[in-house]
Design a protein around this motif. Structure first.
Motif, PDB file in Angstrom:
ATOM      1  N   THR A  97     -52.008 -44.847   6.490  1.00 52.44           N
ATOM      2  CA  THR A  97     -50.825 -45.428   6.108  1.00 52.44           C
ATOM      3  C   THR A  97     -49.813 -44.490   6.578  1.00 52.44           C
ATOM      4  OG1 THR A  97     -50.751 -44.292   4.131  1.00 52.44           O
ATOM      5  CG2 THR A  97     -51.754 -46.389   4.088  1.00 52.44           C
ATOM      6  N   HIS A  98     -49.912 -43.316   6.899  1.00 57.99           N
ATOM      7  CA  HIS A  98     -48.715 -42.180   7.291  1.00 57.99           C
ATOM      8  C   HIS A  98     -47.854 -42.300   6.112  1.00 57.99           C
ATOM      9  CE1 HIS A  98     -50.868 -40.894  10.916  1.00 57.99           C
ATOM     10  NE2 HIS A  98     -51.030 -41.885  11.228  1.00 57.99           N
ATOM     11  N   GLU A  99     -47.922 -42.522   5.032  1.00 54.74           N
ATOM     12  CA  GLU A  99     -47.110 -42.436   3.907  1.00 54.74           C
ATOM     13  C   GLU A  99     -47.443 -41.473   2.831  1.00 54.74           C
ATOM     14  OE1 GLU A  99     -44.494 -44.301   4.274  1.00 54.74           O
ATOM     15  OE2 GLU A  99     -44.801 -45.763   5.364  1.00 54.74           O
ATOM     16  N   ASN A 100     -46.412 -41.401   1.992  1.00 57.54           N
ATOM     17  CA  ASN A 100     -46.896 -40.232   0.986  1.00 57.54           C
ATOM     18  C   ASN A 100     -48.083 -40.719   0.093  1.00 57.54           C
ATOM     19  OD1 ASN A 100     -44.375 -38.309   0.999  1.00 57.54           O
ATOM     20  ND2 ASN A 100     -43.408 -40.196   0.779  1.00 57.54           N
ATOM     21  N   ALA A 199     -40.201 -46.945  -3.005  1.00 59.22           N
ATOM     22  CA  ALA A 199     -40.974 -47.950  -3.660  1.00 59.22           C
ATOM     23  C   ALA A 199     -42.414 -47.445  -3.730  1.00 59.22           C
ATOM     24  CB  ALA A 199     -40.861 -49.382  -3.121  1.00 59.22           C
ATOM     25  N   ALA A 200     -43.217 -47.924  -4.663  1.00 58.55           N
ATOM     26  CA  ALA A 200     -44.651 -47.376  -4.549  1.00 58.55           C
ATOM     27  C   ALA A 200     -45.470 -48.384  -5.139  1.00 58.55           C
ATOM     28  CB  ALA A 200     -44.474 -46.209  -5.646  1.00 58.55           C
ATOM     29  N   VAL A 201     -46.726 -48.156  -4.627  1.00 59.56           N
ATOM     30  CA  VAL A 201     -48.058 -49.138  -5.119  1.00 59.56           C
ATOM     31  C   VAL A 201     -48.977 -48.047  -5.854  1.00 59.56           C
ATOM     32  CG1 VAL A 201     -48.920 -49.002  -2.858  1.00 59.56           C
ATOM     33  CG2 VAL A 201     -49.561 -50.673  -4.632  1.00 59.56           C
ATOM     34  N   LEU A 217     -53.641 -43.243  -8.790  1.00 60.89           N
ATOM     35  CA  LEU A 217     -53.306 -43.114  -7.366  1.00 60.89           C
ATOM     36  C   LEU A 217     -52.088 -43.624  -6.713  1.00 60.89           C
ATOM     37  CD1 LEU A 217     -54.343 -41.015  -4.830  1.00 60.89           C
ATOM     38  CD2 LEU A 217     -55.702 -43.175  -4.341  1.00 60.89           C
ATOM     39  N   GLY A 218     -51.421 -43.260  -6.071  1.00 65.25           N
ATOM     40  CA  GLY A 218     -50.201 -43.917  -5.740  1.00 65.25           C
ATOM     41  C   GLY A 218     -49.831 -43.758  -4.095  1.00 65.25           C
ATOM     42  N   ILE A 219     -49.160 -44.475  -3.572  1.00 67.27           N
ATOM     43  CA  ILE A 219     -48.626 -44.387  -2.227  1.00 67.27           C
ATOM     44  C   ILE A 219     -47.082 -44.775  -2.482  1.00 67.27           C
ATOM     45  CG2 ILE A 219     -48.380 -45.503   0.190  1.00 67.27           C
ATOM     46  CD1 ILE A 219     -51.310 -46.585  -0.436  1.00 67.27           C
ATOM     47  N   VAL A 220     -46.307 -44.092  -1.860  1.00 71.93           N
ATOM     48  CA  VAL A 220     -44.756 -44.017  -1.843  1.00 71.93           C
ATOM     49  C   VAL A 220     -44.421 -44.403  -0.662  1.00 71.93           C
ATOM     50  CG1 VAL A 220     -42.689 -42.829  -2.596  1.00 71.93           C
ATOM     51  CG2 VAL A 220     -44.781 -42.362  -3.820  1.00 71.93           C
ATOM     52  N   ILE A 221     -43.503 -45.508  -0.484  1.00 67.80           N
ATOM     53  CA  ILE A 221     -42.792 -45.795   0.865  1.00 67.80           C
ATOM     54  C   ILE A 221     -41.459 -45.981   0.666  1.00 67.80           C
ATOM     55  CG2 ILE A 221     -44.886 -46.827   1.701  1.00 67.80           C
ATOM     56  CD1 ILE A 221     -43.766 -49.648   1.075  1.00 67.80           C
ATOM     57  N   ALA A 222     -40.749 -46.131   1.885  1.00 67.96           N
ATOM     58  CA  ALA A 222     -39.280 -46.550   1.794  1.00 67.96           C
ATOM     59  C   ALA A 222     -39.042 -47.517   0.937  1.00 67.96           C
ATOM     60  CB  ALA A 222     -38.472 -46.340   3.180  1.00 67.96           C
ATOM     61  N   ALA A 223     -37.886 -47.638   0.434  1.00 67.70           N
ATOM     62  CA  ALA A 223     -37.569 -48.930  -0.180  1.00 67.70           C
ATOM     63  C   ALA A 223     -37.356 -50.326   0.756  1.00 67.70           C
ATOM     64  CB  ALA A 223     -36.126 -48.726  -1.088  1.00 67.70           C
ATOM     65  N   LEU A 232     -50.483 -53.067   1.186  1.00 65.98           N
ATOM     66  CA  LEU A 232     -51.173 -51.600   1.000  1.00 65.98           C
ATOM     67  C   LEU A 232     -52.269 -51.730  -0.069  1.00 65.98           C
ATOM     68  CD1 LEU A 232     -48.369 -49.103   1.528  1.00 65.98           C
ATOM     69  CD2 LEU A 232     -49.737 -49.749   3.285  1.00 65.98           C
ATOM     70  N   ARG A 233     -52.199 -52.876  -0.774  1.00 66.90           N
ATOM     71  CA  ARG A 233     -53.180 -53.072  -2.030  1.00 66.90           C
ATOM     72  C   ARG A 233     -54.790 -52.790  -1.501  1.00 66.90           C
ATOM     73  NH1 ARG A 233     -53.544 -56.397  -6.810  1.00 66.90           N
ATOM     74  NH2 ARG A 233     -55.557 -57.034  -7.274  1.00 66.90           N
TER      75      ARG A 233
END
Length: 255
Positions: A97-100, A199-201, A217-223, A232-233
């Protein structure tokens, strides 16, 4: 101000508790003021802690937490086992994902972040490893709250909830319905609940496939990419499943 305790150990704990994210570095007088201890007592305690390595002195004369204390804390079994099991899957998730990618646990009615992987292209986040937030404030926190004991849920729902942004859900009835939905669907998408920029999932991590929830566990992305969060689910669920199975395997091995 922290209420002073009468024992020597209590005074040591008060001095250590004076350091937090907002006060990472302090002078002798500032520590005495925050703890309520006499200046002479504070000086004696700091000297003992510094000699052991729990505190270190900066060039400007201020004090901060020492490396020795970090070494002790890093051996905490609750987080060490979890982090060791989770990191390979978090790394895979980041590469995909290259996300947080963040990992957190619940302590009482608070959320504590215990690990994070982020790249220079990831959206800037307000959280960091070791940071605490009210459990109802973040997507990962709400996942943990949904699986917390009933008395914890009622304590949170019965207290005023901070509105971090205009989008934060603070109505107890709406939040209760949200927690029910999290338990049914497992994955929760949090859109600008904590920050206007993100935003986060998030999903729960269990001990084994059906064991108790031990983390989130979470992934944080730009809003602006919030619609992508639902996409990303599946990646998140694969990582969560892998971590849960590894924790279950380790639990069986330890018994």
């Amino acid at each position: 101000m922290i209420t002073p305790r009468s024992t020597a150990a209590g005074k040591v704990l008060e001095v250590l508790a004076a350091f937090d994210r907002e006060h990472p570095s302090q002078t002798l007088s500032e520590i005495a003021q925050r703890t309520g201890l006499a200046l002479s007592t504070t000086h004696r305690v700091i000297t003992e802690l510094a000699g052991w390595g729990a505190l270190e002195r900066a060039e400007d004369g201020s004090w901060h937490i020492g490396l020795r204390l970090w070494e002790i804390a890093s051996g905490c079994p609750r987080t060490q086992i979890l982090r060791d099991a989770a990191l390979p899957f978090m790394q895979d998730l980041y590469e995909a994902t290259h996300e947080n990618v963040q990992l957190a646990v619940r302590e009482g009615t608070e959320l504590v972040f215990v690990e994070r992987i982020a790249g220079h292209r990831s959206v800037e986040v307000v959280t960091m490893v070791g940071a605490r937030f009210p459990i109802g404030s973040t997507g990962m926190g709400r996942v943990l709250l949904a699986h917390a004991p009933r008395e914890i849920q009622e304590e949170v729902l019965g207290s005023p909830l901070r509105a971090w942004t205009p989008h934060t859900v603070t109505d107890p009835k709406a939040l209760r319905a949200q927690l029910d939905r999290i338990r049914r669907e497992q994955v929760f998408v949090s859109d600008r609940q904590l920050s206007e920029r993100s935003a986060a999932v998030a999903a729960p991590v269990r001990i084994g496939r059906t064991g108790p929830v031990s983390a989130a566990l979470g992934i944080v992305i730009a809003a602006r990419g919030a619609s992508r969060a639902r996409g990303l689910r599946e990646s998140l669920l694969r990582a969560v499943q892998g971590i849960s199975e590894e924790l279950g395997r380790r639990a069986r091995t330890a018994t």
